[in-house]
Scaffold this active site. Structure first.
Site, PDB file in Angstrom:
ATOM      1  N   GLU A 243       0.826  -1.206   0.000  1.00 50.86           N
ATOM      2  CA  GLU A 243       0.000   0.000   0.000  1.00 50.86           C
ATOM      3  C   GLU A 243       0.860   1.256   0.000  1.00 50.86           C
ATOM      4  OE1 GLU A 243      -3.385   2.191   2.820  1.00 50.86           O
ATOM      5  OE2 GLU A 243      -2.983   0.038   3.027  1.00 50.86           O
ATOM      6  N   ARG A 244       1.866   1.279   0.866  1.00 52.14           N
ATOM      7  CA  ARG A 244       2.695   2.484   0.984  1.00 52.14           C
ATOM      8  C   ARG A 244       3.522   2.715  -0.261  1.00 52.14           C
ATOM      9  NH1 ARG A 244       4.028   0.790   7.258  1.00 52.14           N
ATOM     10  NH2 ARG A 244       2.034   1.540   8.087  1.00 52.14           N
TER      11      ARG A 244
END
Length: 382
Positions: A243-244
């Protein structure tokens, strides 16, 4: 310098053309509506093989490398709006990685395949009213009853939540305190006991829907558990890395477009008999922001290469998202300021970008959590 192949450049052109045709023209309408038509858009993306770039072809993926994911998200961020890019990233890099890496074959056939084929929209539900950054404080509970889990609780800030066909849910499945009592469970949203409590009214990212969800005596098979019960925290932390990284790639594309559009505006807007771009302060400011953006882009590429080598990219993902969030806010404020009064109008892209930019410092872990992680990694915190 990362080596993009001819195939990567072809993919970049494909994604850019797709986004400019199928996303860009609908920005105003989707922002006003508070969501984009995920089922329709994902079906079109799946037809081009864009929803499962790195995933196993046995489940509808393309078996591509991680640089393809970089290209996808940079281009989606470049065209915008950011809310749509975020909603797509939930499908490709936030709700599905755990299922792909840890799920059983049966579970992947039932839920991953439709997600990659564009037949199902999915989402990930972690945050709760009293538990955001502190994942160990989650209260949503799944209690074993025979061959089923019975789930009760609520989740907040769930992107794609009003349209999702299934949820990757992180819930407490035992009385063990802390990390060990959590598991990831696939929850179909047509299951009795599931309810979209409300769609949340957000400051920015308005083109993607974000929901509050409730689970009331909801019953799903225990076989819907992703991976091993009790290891959900560690699986979710791995999923947070994806996600990051994705958020960082999207941010780079969005910031590049913002700087380019601002420079174009300053070239045609005149004051005191000359283009605004002739003002040395304005030109120098954009040049410095562009230089910092290029450093972030190259850092992202280094992270991508490390990821492809199978290295731990926790620090890469943390630093990249932290710096992306801070730079995005600065660029958004600068672009709005350099547009003057017109930049403050909702009809201008600058207003939307200014409202969207804080998400990069909140979603996937706040700046403060990123600093906490880094302080632990670097030995600055016990």
């Amino acid at each position: 310098m990362v080596a993009f192949s001819d195939e990567h450049h072809m993919l970049r052109r494909l994604v850019r053309d797709f986004a400019e045709k199928e996303i860009g023209p609908y920005t105003v309408a989707w922002e006003a509506n508070g969501s984009f038509p995920a089922h329709e858009l994902f079906a079109k993306m799946a037809a081009l093989g864009l929803l499962g770039l790195e995933y196993d072809p046995a489940y509808g993926g393309q078996g591509a490398d991680h640089l393809c994911t970089v290209v996808l998200h940079e281009e989606l961020g470049r065209v915008g709006p950011a809310g749509v890019a975020l909603g797509i990233a939930v499908q490709t890099d936030m709700a599905t990685p755990s299922l792909h890496h840890f799920g059983s074959d049966e579970l992947k056939q039932r839920y991953l395949v439709p997600a990659l084929n564009g037949e199902a929209v999915c989402s990930v539900a972690v945050t709760e009213p009293d538990a955001g950054s502190d994942v160990t404080a989650l209260r949503t509970r799944a209690v074993r009853d025979g061959d089923d889990w019975v789930i009760n609780g609520s989740k907040h800030y769930v992107t794609n939540g009003t349209q999702a066909d299934w949820i990757c849910l992180l819930a407490r499945t035992s009385d063990e305190p802390g990390y060990g009592g959590l598991s990831q469970i696939v929850v179909p949203t047509d299951t009795p006991g599931f309810q979209v409590q409300r769609r949340l009214d957000k400051l920015g990212m308005r083109s993607s829907d974000t929901a509050e969800l409730t689970f009331t005596d909801l019953r799903v098979p225990a076989s819907n558990t992703i991976g091993t019960p009790g290891l959900g925290f560690y699986q979710q932390m791995s999923q947070f890395q994806n996600e990051r990284l994705a958020l960082g790639y999207i941010a780079v594309g969005a910031m590049e477009t913002a700087l380019t559009r601002t420079a174009d505006y300053l070239k045609v807007r005149h004051a005191f008999g000359r283009p605004l771009i002739d003002n040395q302060h304005l030109g120098f400011t954009l040049a410095e922001l562009s230089a910092r953006l290029d450093m972030l882009r190259q850092y992202n590429y280094a992270a991508a290469e490390a990821y492809m080598r199978g290295e731990d990219v926790d620090r890469f993902a943390t630093v990249g998202k932290l710096q992306a969030g801070r730079l995005a806010r600065e660029i958004a404020a600068t672009c709005l300021q350099f547009h003057g009064a017109v930049g403050y109008m909702e009809e201008m892209w600058t207003a939307r970008f200014f409202r969207d930019s804080p998400v990069w410092s909140i979603g996937g872990g706040t700046d403060e959590i990123m600093l906490y992680v880094l302080s632990r990694l670097d030995g600055y915190h016990a």
